[in-house]
Motif scaffolding. Structure first.
Motif, PDB file in Angstrom:
ATOM      1  N   TYR A  13       0.908  -1.241  -0.099  1.00 48.65           N
ATOM      2  CA  TYR A  13       0.072   0.021  -0.083  1.00 48.65           C
ATOM      3  C   TYR A  13       0.887   1.250  -0.244  1.00 48.65           C
ATOM      4  CZ  TYR A  13      -4.087   2.850   0.929  1.00 48.65           C
ATOM      5  OH  TYR A  13      -5.142   3.964   0.827  1.00 48.65           O
ATOM      6  N   TYR A  14       2.202   1.226   0.582  1.00 50.10           N
ATOM      7  CA  TYR A  14       2.831   2.162   0.623  1.00 50.10           C
ATOM      8  C   TYR A  14       4.254   2.079  -0.202  1.00 50.10           C
ATOM      9  CZ  TYR A  14      -0.071   3.995   4.212  1.00 50.10           C
ATOM     10  OH  TYR A  14      -1.494   4.350   4.853  1.00 50.10           O
ATOM     11  N   GLY A  15       4.212   1.111  -0.898  1.00 46.40           N
ATOM     12  CA  GLY A  15       5.281   0.836  -1.795  1.00 46.40           C
ATOM     13  C   GLY A  15       6.263   0.033  -1.043  1.00 46.40           C
ATOM     14  N   ALA A  39       5.193   1.152  14.498  1.00 44.93           N
ATOM     15  CA  ALA A  39       3.858   1.206  13.285  1.00 44.93           C
ATOM     16  C   ALA A  39       4.586   0.871  11.886  1.00 44.93           C
ATOM     17  CB  ALA A  39       3.142   2.275  13.558  1.00 44.93           C
ATOM     18  N   GLU A  40       5.267   0.069  11.778  1.00 48.21           N
ATOM     19  CA  GLU A  40       6.089  -0.265  10.558  1.00 48.21           C
ATOM     20  C   GLU A  40       5.223  -0.377   9.305  1.00 48.21           C
ATOM     21  OE1 GLU A  40       9.254   0.003   9.348  1.00 48.21           O
ATOM     22  OE2 GLU A  40       8.772  -0.875   7.463  1.00 48.21           O
ATOM     23  N   GLY A  41       4.207  -1.038   9.461  1.00 49.29           N
ATOM     24  CA  GLY A  41       3.352  -1.505   8.133  1.00 49.29           C
ATOM     25  C   GLY A  41       3.743  -2.625   7.674  1.00 49.29           C
ATOM     26  N   GLY A  43       6.922  -3.120   5.900  1.00 50.35           N
ATOM     27  CA  GLY A  43       8.253  -3.306   6.175  1.00 50.35           C
ATOM     28  C   GLY A  43       9.218  -2.682   5.267  1.00 50.35           C
ATOM     29  N   ARG A  44       8.589  -1.576   4.486  1.00 51.04           N
ATOM     30  CA  ARG A  44       9.615  -1.067   3.453  1.00 51.04           C
ATOM     31  C   ARG A  44      10.541  -0.372   4.190  1.00 51.04           C
ATOM     32  NH1 ARG A  44       7.599   4.796   2.224  1.00 51.04           N
ATOM     33  NH2 ARG A  44       6.447   5.407   3.943  1.00 51.04           N
ATOM     34  N   ASN A  45      10.485   0.341   5.456  1.00 49.44           N
ATOM     35  CA  ASN A  45      11.737   1.039   5.963  1.00 49.44           C
ATOM     36  C   ASN A  45      12.513   0.084   6.782  1.00 49.44           C
ATOM     37  OD1 ASN A  45      11.031   3.750   5.280  1.00 49.44           O
ATOM     38  ND2 ASN A  45       9.213   3.678   6.584  1.00 49.44           N
ATOM     39  N   ASP A  60       4.112  -3.656  14.741  1.00 49.77           N
ATOM     40  CA  ASP A  60       2.527  -3.080  14.067  1.00 49.77           C
ATOM     41  C   ASP A  60       1.347  -3.788  14.736  1.00 49.77           C
ATOM     42  OD1 ASP A  60       2.197  -1.128  11.514  1.00 49.77           O
ATOM     43  OD2 ASP A  60       0.700  -2.661  11.649  1.00 49.77           O
ATOM     44  N   GLY A  61       0.424  -3.058  14.597  1.00 49.45           N
ATOM     45  CA  GLY A  61      -0.973  -3.593  14.774  1.00 49.45           C
ATOM     46  C   GLY A  61      -1.687  -4.653  13.781  1.00 49.45           C
ATOM     47  N   SER A  62      -1.080  -4.573  12.758  1.00 46.54           N
ATOM     48  CA  SER A  62      -1.475  -5.716  11.387  1.00 46.54           C
ATOM     49  C   SER A  62      -0.942  -6.779  11.380  1.00 46.54           C
ATOM     50  CB  SER A  62      -1.832  -4.677  10.370  1.00 46.54           C
ATOM     51  OG  SER A  62      -1.912  -5.530   9.087  1.00 46.54           O
ATOM     52  N   ASP A  86      -0.767  -3.877  19.794  1.00 47.59           N
ATOM     53  CA  ASP A  86      -1.508  -2.683  19.503  1.00 47.59           C
ATOM     54  C   ASP A  86      -0.860  -1.550  20.616  1.00 47.59           C
ATOM     55  OD1 ASP A  86      -3.538  -0.907  19.694  1.00 47.59           O
ATOM     56  OD2 ASP A  86      -5.117  -2.164  20.187  1.00 47.59           O
ATOM     57  N   LEU A  87      -0.779  -0.394  20.012  1.00 51.19           N
ATOM     58  CA  LEU A  87       0.014   0.653  20.808  1.00 51.19           C
ATOM     59  C   LEU A  87      -1.114   1.199  21.811  1.00 51.19           C
ATOM     60  CD1 LEU A  87       2.181   2.256  17.647  1.00 51.19           C
ATOM     61  CD2 LEU A  87       2.933   1.042  19.970  1.00 51.19           C
ATOM     62  N   THR A  88      -2.366   0.915  21.523  1.00 52.00           N
ATOM     63  CA  THR A  88      -3.230   1.630  22.563  1.00 52.00           C
ATOM     64  C   THR A  88      -3.102   0.953  23.913  1.00 52.00           C
ATOM     65  OG1 THR A  88      -4.909   0.215  22.195  1.00 52.00           O
ATOM     66  CG2 THR A  88      -4.842   2.196  20.873  1.00 52.00           C
TER      67      THR A  88
HETATM   68  C1  LIG Z   1       0.142   5.166   7.653  1.00 50.50           C
HETATM   69  S1  LIG Z   1       0.759   3.442   7.951  1.00 50.50           S
HETATM   70  C2  LIG Z   1       2.423   3.725   8.072  1.00 50.50           C
HETATM   71  C3  LIG Z   1       3.117   2.459   7.859  1.00 50.50           C
HETATM   72  C4  LIG Z   1       4.680   2.590   7.769  1.00 50.50           C
HETATM   73  N1  LIG Z   1       5.309   3.445   8.957  1.00 50.50           N
HETATM   74  C5  LIG Z   1       5.233   3.180   6.613  1.00 50.50           C
HETATM   75  O1  LIG Z   1       5.504   4.336   6.479  1.00 50.50           O
HETATM   76  O2  LIG Z   1       5.190   2.523   5.431  1.00 50.50           O
HETATM   77  C6  LIG Z   1       0.438   3.347   9.790  1.00 50.50           C
HETATM   78  C7  LIG Z   1       0.543   2.133  10.541  1.00 50.50           C
HETATM   79  O3  LIG Z   1       0.024   2.272  11.612  1.00 50.50           O
HETATM   80  C8  LIG Z   1      -0.562   0.952  12.159  1.00 50.50           C
HETATM   81  N2  LIG Z   1      -1.445   0.917  13.313  1.00 50.50           N
HETATM   82  C9  LIG Z   1      -2.531   1.734  13.236  1.00 50.50           C
HETATM   83  N3  LIG Z   1      -2.927   1.575  14.756  1.00 50.50           N
HETATM   84  C10 LIG Z   1      -2.160   1.063  15.304  1.00 50.50           C
HETATM   85  C11 LIG Z   1      -1.941   0.598  16.778  1.00 50.50           C
HETATM   86  N4  LIG Z   1      -3.030   1.267  17.565  1.00 50.50           N
HETATM   87  N5  LIG Z   1      -1.108  -0.060  17.062  1.00 50.50           N
HETATM   88  C12 LIG Z   1       0.146  -0.428  16.341  1.00 50.50           C
HETATM   89  N6  LIG Z   1       0.015  -0.040  15.009  1.00 50.50           N
HETATM   90  C13 LIG Z   1      -1.066   0.623  14.515  1.00 50.50           C
HETATM   91  C14 LIG Z   1      -1.231   0.402  10.902  1.00 50.50           C
HETATM   92  O4  LIG Z   1      -1.332  -1.111  10.860  1.00 50.50           O
HETATM   93  C15 LIG Z   1       0.066   1.008   9.834  1.00 50.50           C
HETATM   94  O5  LIG Z   1       0.760  -0.040   9.525  1.00 50.50           O
END
Ligand SMILES: C[S@@+](CC[C@H](N)C(=O)[O-])C[C@H]1O[C@@H](n2cnc3c(N)ncnc32)[C@H](O)[C@@H]1O
Length: 200
Positions: A13-15, A39-41, A43-45, A60-62, A86-88
């Protein structure tokens, strides 16, 4: 759309290429540094940082996003560790990392953002480096990505206040063209912030 849904496709989604901010600022790290990417998503970084010789832990939460991060690492011949959290309600470690990255972590409204910033400060060892990159409040004028809620967007004043007493190594408030997959495409209002946690 949930984050899991966003990351469920085969495309990234973010390349798959790192954020320009990460490639510009990573020279500050020593090879072998223990790096947390929050919140790495997908893995790109994290994968790019691992390829530069860092020991990278991706949180990451996903779960689908982290599965793709590991597949990307394998394809690039590097390894990363990951944590589905989950960061919450995350229990942050103490002084575990030499560097922490938070790149486009603006899912967090103010109270959660404050908790995340406190957690990042706790998880860095003294003298460790914090790398933050995301959209400024001016991003509301653009349609290239990010939340549409102004209280989730940042200003440099906000970041300086959150990390008062830290040595600021780099800060920038600028416009640039994003070409980071379908998630970030077009003219964007961006912030960079790199700071060192006080040694004592
Ligand atoms: C905009 S994306 C950015 C991903 C990545 N850092 C990048 O730049 O490609 C935001 C990320 O935050 C994660 N995220 C959202 N809410 C979260 C939570 N409560 N706990 C952990 N990760 C969370 C999502 O799963 C997503 O991967």
């Amino acid at each position: 759309m949930s984050w899991d849904e966003r990351f469920s496709g085969t495309d990234f989604y973010y390349g798959t290429e790192p954020s320009d901010f990460v490639t510009r600022q990573a020279w500050r790290l020593e090879r072998g540094a223990a790096v947390l990417s929050v919140a790495e998503g997908e893995g790109r970084n994290a994968v790019w940082l691992a390829a530069q010789g860092m020991c990278v832990h991706a949180l990451d939460g996903s779960a689908p996003a982290l599965e793709k991060a590991h597949r990307l690492a394998e394809a690039r011949g590097v390894s990363i560790t990951s944590e589905h959290a989950d960061l919450t309600r995350y229990i942050w470690p103490i002084g575990a990392y030499g560097a922490i990255f938070g790149v486009f972590i603006q899912f967090a409204p103010p109270a959660l953002r404050a908790a995340i910033f406190r957690g990042m400060a706790q998880a860095l060892h003294p003298g460790g480096l914090l790398f933050l990159h995301g959209f400024s409040t001016r991003q509301l004028e653009n349609s290239s990505g990010g939340p549409k809620a102004i209280d989730q967007l940042w200003t440099l004043d906000l970041l300086r206040a959150a990390f008062a007493g830290w040595e600021i190594l780099h800060q920038a408030d600028y416009d640039a063209q994003l070409d980071e997959g379908p998630g970030h495409a077009g003219r964007a209002a961006l912030l960079d912030f790199v700071a060192r946690k006080p040694a004592a």
